[in-house]
Write a protein that holds these residues in place. Structure first.
Motif, PDB file in Angstrom:
ATOM      1  N   ASP A 122       0.990  -1.160  -0.009  1.00 48.53           N
ATOM      2  CA  ASP A 122       0.000  -0.110  -0.169  1.00 48.53           C
ATOM      3  C   ASP A 122       0.744   1.323  -0.100  1.00 48.53           C
ATOM      4  OD1 ASP A 122      -2.383  -1.557   0.101  1.00 48.53           O
ATOM      5  OD2 ASP A 122      -2.523  -1.479   2.225  1.00 48.53           O
ATOM      6  N   ARG A 123       0.334   2.375  -0.538  1.00 41.17           N
ATOM      7  CA  ARG A 123       0.962   3.759  -0.443  1.00 41.17           C
ATOM      8  C   ARG A 123       0.205   4.757   0.416  1.00 41.17           C
ATOM      9  NH1 ARG A 123       5.300   4.085  -3.671  1.00 41.17           N
ATOM     10  NH2 ARG A 123       5.452   2.570  -5.174  1.00 41.17           N
ATOM     11  N   ILE A 124       1.043   5.389   1.274  1.00 43.63           N
ATOM     12  CA  ILE A 124       0.349   6.499   2.153  1.00 43.63           C
ATOM     13  C   ILE A 124       1.341   7.775   1.692  1.00 43.63           C
ATOM     14  CG2 ILE A 124       0.058   7.338   4.665  1.00 43.63           C
ATOM     15  CD1 ILE A 124      -0.243   4.566   5.265  1.00 43.63           C
ATOM     16  N   SER A 125       0.763   8.690   1.296  1.00 45.15           N
ATOM     17  CA  SER A 125       1.500   9.879   0.921  1.00 45.15           C
ATOM     18  C   SER A 125       2.495   9.599   0.155  1.00 45.15           C
ATOM     19  CB  SER A 125       1.996  10.732   2.098  1.00 45.15           C
ATOM     20  OG  SER A 125       0.791  11.007   3.101  1.00 45.15           O
ATOM     21  N   GLY A 126       2.246   8.989  -0.888  1.00 42.51           N
ATOM     22  CA  GLY A 126       3.565   8.565  -1.886  1.00 42.51           C
ATOM     23  C   GLY A 126       4.485   7.470  -1.446  1.00 42.51           C
ATOM     24  N   ALA A 127       4.553   7.214  -0.159  1.00 43.78           N
ATOM     25  CA  ALA A 127       5.575   6.093   0.333  1.00 43.78           C
ATOM     26  C   ALA A 127       4.856   4.855   0.201  1.00 43.78           C
ATOM     27  CB  ALA A 127       5.864   6.487   1.732  1.00 43.78           C
ATOM     28  N   LYS A 128       5.837   3.838   0.017  1.00 52.15           N
ATOM     29  CA  LYS A 128       5.355   2.333  -0.013  1.00 52.15           C
ATOM     30  C   LYS A 128       5.277   1.880   1.416  1.00 52.15           C
ATOM     31  CE  LYS A 128       6.711  -2.174  -1.716  1.00 52.15           C
ATOM     32  NZ  LYS A 128       7.573  -2.674  -2.350  1.00 52.15           N
ATOM     33  N   VAL A 129       4.293   1.372   2.018  1.00 51.67           N
ATOM     34  CA  VAL A 129       4.222   0.998   3.313  1.00 51.67           C
ATOM     35  C   VAL A 129       3.976  -0.641   3.500  1.00 51.67           C
ATOM     36  CG1 VAL A 129       2.943   1.103   5.482  1.00 51.67           C
ATOM     37  CG2 VAL A 129       3.162   3.165   3.840  1.00 51.67           C
ATOM     38  N   PHE A 159       8.299   2.062   5.913  1.00 44.84           N
ATOM     39  CA  PHE A 159       8.117   3.049   4.894  1.00 44.84           C
ATOM     40  C   PHE A 159       9.146   3.453   4.012  1.00 44.84           C
ATOM     41  CE2 PHE A 159       6.392   4.356   9.247  1.00 44.84           C
ATOM     42  CZ  PHE A 159       5.148   4.389   8.922  1.00 44.84           C
ATOM     43  N   GLU A 160       9.013   3.488   2.700  1.00 46.70           N
ATOM     44  CA  GLU A 160       9.845   3.580   1.727  1.00 46.70           C
ATOM     45  C   GLU A 160       9.566   4.594   0.621  1.00 46.70           C
ATOM     46  OE1 GLU A 160      11.380   0.775  -1.943  1.00 46.70           O
ATOM     47  OE2 GLU A 160      11.231  -0.185   0.134  1.00 46.70           O
ATOM     48  N   TYR A 162      11.624   2.781   9.475  1.00 48.47           N
ATOM     49  CA  TYR A 162      10.455   2.070  10.226  1.00 48.47           C
ATOM     50  C   TYR A 162      10.303   2.370  11.599  1.00 48.47           C
ATOM     51  CZ  TYR A 162      14.137  -0.216  12.781  1.00 48.47           C
ATOM     52  OH  TYR A 162      15.157  -0.320  13.894  1.00 48.47           O
ATOM     53  N   GLU A 163       9.239   2.147  12.088  1.00 46.37           N
ATOM     54  CA  GLU A 163       8.667   1.983  13.525  1.00 46.37           C
ATOM     55  C   GLU A 163       8.270   0.695  13.736  1.00 46.37           C
ATOM     56  OE1 GLU A 163       8.518   4.712  15.257  1.00 46.37           O
ATOM     57  OE2 GLU A 163       9.065   6.235  13.758  1.00 46.37           O
TER      58      GLU A 163
END
Length: 109
Positions: free
Chosen positions: A1-8, A46-47, A54-55
């Motif tokens: 999935d993507r959140i604000s353009g980041a791969k999650v 997050f990438e 990462y968290e």
């Protein structure tokens, strides 16, 4: 999935102690239900184009499940629906609640 353009990517490893109540109403079918508690290690990666981060967190987790076994002599085929729910993580700012459907093959000894 993507959140604000980041791969999650989310990964979670739950370790639970569960109690199950079976109702062997018929020889062939055995419905059951149960509850559980435990801990879950979760990591969110997050990438994006500029940075990888990462968290991670260790969360308390609970479970509720229902299922049915198809009994075939020594073998059985379980089908189970399970809902896992966590406390709100300070690191993620959210909980990690999810459900899953599982099936398998078992052998009674």
């Amino acid at each position: 999935d993507r959140i604000s353009g980041a791969k999650v990517k989310v990964r979670a490893v739950p370790v639970l102690v569960e109690a199950r109540l079976s109702l062997p109403l018929m020889r062939l079918l055995e419905p059951y239900a149960g509850l559980g508690v435990g801990l879950m290690y979760a990591r969110v990666d997050f990438e994006d184009a500029f940075d990888d981060d990462y968290e991670d967190d260790l969360l308390f987790v609970g479970s509720v499940f229902v299922g049915i076994n198809l009994n075939l002599d020594r073998f059985f085929i379980p089908v189970e629906w399970k809902y896992l729910f966590t406390e709100r993580s300070g690191n993620f700012g959210s909980d990690l609640n999810f459900w899953t459907v599982m099936a398998g093959v078992g052998v009674r000894f």
